[in-house]
Design an enzyme around this catalytic site. Sequence first.
Site, PDB file in Angstrom:
ATOM      1  N   ILE A  60       0.902  -1.204   0.212  1.00 27.96           N
ATOM      2  CA  ILE A  60      -0.112  -0.045   0.061  1.00 27.96           C
ATOM      3  C   ILE A  60       1.218   1.039  -0.180  1.00 27.96           C
ATOM      4  O   ILE A  60       1.769   1.422   0.958  1.00 27.96           O
ATOM      5  CB  ILE A  60      -0.922  -0.078   1.400  1.00 27.96           C
ATOM      6  CG1 ILE A  60      -1.881  -1.281   1.159  1.00 27.96           C
ATOM      7  CG2 ILE A  60      -1.531   1.560   1.250  1.00 27.96           C
ATOM      8  CD1 ILE A  60      -2.815  -1.028   2.413  1.00 27.96           C
ATOM      9  N   TYR A  61       0.913   2.034  -1.069  1.00 28.48           N
ATOM     10  CA  TYR A  61       1.499   3.319  -1.067  1.00 28.48           C
ATOM     11  C   TYR A  61       0.624   4.564  -1.450  1.00 28.48           C
ATOM     12  O   TYR A  61       0.010   4.301  -2.566  1.00 28.48           O
ATOM     13  CB  TYR A  61       2.613   2.940  -2.266  1.00 28.48           C
ATOM     14  CG  TYR A  61       3.882   2.230  -1.742  1.00 28.48           C
ATOM     15  CD1 TYR A  61       4.855   2.629  -0.596  1.00 28.48           C
ATOM     16  CD2 TYR A  61       3.922   0.927  -1.937  1.00 28.48           C
ATOM     17  CE1 TYR A  61       5.597   1.769   0.023  1.00 28.48           C
ATOM     18  CE2 TYR A  61       4.951   0.065  -1.324  1.00 28.48           C
ATOM     19  CZ  TYR A  61       5.745   0.451  -0.277  1.00 28.48           C
ATOM     20  OH  TYR A  61       6.642  -0.418   0.028  1.00 28.48           O
ATOM     21  N   ILE A  62       0.906   5.768  -1.047  1.00 27.78           N
ATOM     22  CA  ILE A  62       0.046   6.799  -1.242  1.00 27.78           C
ATOM     23  C   ILE A  62       1.317   7.851  -1.517  1.00 27.78           C
ATOM     24  O   ILE A  62       2.206   7.884  -1.062  1.00 27.78           O
ATOM     25  CB  ILE A  62      -0.563   7.320   0.319  1.00 27.78           C
ATOM     26  CG1 ILE A  62      -1.399   6.104   0.362  1.00 27.78           C
ATOM     27  CG2 ILE A  62      -1.318   8.583  -0.247  1.00 27.78           C
ATOM     28  CD1 ILE A  62      -2.441   6.530   1.860  1.00 27.78           C
ATOM     29  N   GLY A  91      -5.500   6.080   3.184  1.00 28.56           N
ATOM     30  CA  GLY A  91      -5.240   5.021   3.757  1.00 28.56           C
ATOM     31  C   GLY A  91      -6.476   4.330   4.230  1.00 28.56           C
ATOM     32  O   GLY A  91      -6.709   3.114   4.000  1.00 28.56           O
ATOM     33  N   ASN A 147       9.101   0.733  10.982  1.00 30.33           N
ATOM     34  CA  ASN A 147       8.126   1.539  10.299  1.00 30.33           C
ATOM     35  C   ASN A 147       6.803   2.013  11.237  1.00 30.33           C
ATOM     36  O   ASN A 147       5.719   1.492  10.939  1.00 30.33           O
ATOM     37  CB  ASN A 147       7.441   0.958   9.006  1.00 30.33           C
ATOM     38  CG  ASN A 147       6.833   1.965   8.215  1.00 30.33           C
ATOM     39  OD1 ASN A 147       6.174   3.012   8.667  1.00 30.33           O
ATOM     40  ND2 ASN A 147       6.613   1.726   6.886  1.00 30.33           N
ATOM     41  N   TYR A 155      -2.064   0.378  10.898  1.00 31.48           N
ATOM     42  CA  TYR A 155      -2.522  -1.021  10.552  1.00 31.48           C
ATOM     43  C   TYR A 155      -3.583  -1.223  11.891  1.00 31.48           C
ATOM     44  O   TYR A 155      -4.573  -1.898  12.021  1.00 31.48           O
ATOM     45  CB  TYR A 155      -1.759  -2.100  10.242  1.00 31.48           C
ATOM     46  CG  TYR A 155      -1.169  -1.969   8.746  1.00 31.48           C
ATOM     47  CD1 TYR A 155      -1.862  -1.832   7.601  1.00 31.48           C
ATOM     48  CD2 TYR A 155       0.156  -1.801   8.737  1.00 31.48           C
ATOM     49  CE1 TYR A 155      -1.805  -1.541   6.377  1.00 31.48           C
ATOM     50  CE2 TYR A 155       0.520  -1.510   7.457  1.00 31.48           C
ATOM     51  CZ  TYR A 155      -0.237  -1.544   6.439  1.00 31.48           C
ATOM     52  OH  TYR A 155       0.149  -1.464   4.713  1.00 31.48           O
ATOM     53  N   GLY A 175      -6.758  10.708   4.637  1.00 37.39           N
ATOM     54  CA  GLY A 175      -7.847   9.867   5.104  1.00 37.39           C
ATOM     55  C   GLY A 175      -7.767   8.631   3.684  1.00 37.39           C
ATOM     56  O   GLY A 175      -8.434   7.675   3.620  1.00 37.39           O
TER      57      GLY A 175
END
Length: 170
Positions: free
Chosen positions: A95-97, A107, A134, A141, A105
């Site tokens: 998952i990368y933004i 994520g 991290n 999570y 928001g």
Amino acid sequence: MIEFKKVTPDQLEVLYEISLDTFRYSFYHQNTPENYELYVSKALNPETLLAEINHRRSDFYFGYLSEELVCYFKINLDINSHEMYTVDSMEIQRIYIIPAYLSRGIGSQIMDFIKQLGRESGYISIWLGVWERNPGAIRFYERHGFTQIGAHDFMLGEERQTDLLLECKI
């Protein structure tokens, strides 16, 4: 609201660029240049990414905000890639933004989408590995219902690192 679309082979160049940009932003500063480059040259090269796009049990998605690409993620379905594999669980592998869109928001929208996709596909849990160094991702999570169920080694170049294994019942 983010619109999610499955990545297709003709979008390889875009996937390659966003993969390099977001991975560099996230991890370059915490690793040696040599180990970083070795990992990226193997895991994020166009040939590897194309094989992953074409794998019948892996899916990449792009996320768009007003038609602008802001994120991507990859899920694995029924793939025995780690000791966590079970037929009733799916894996979030990435998952990368895009950095300019962090803390907006996005994520949470990704996670809601993945959980819904998992439920609709009949899975009862989602699992993932996250680098123990991290803490922001770990907190994210945990906020979304994931708990630690183990750990395993992850090789970044020639450096052995530890990924925490997290799971969330859906």
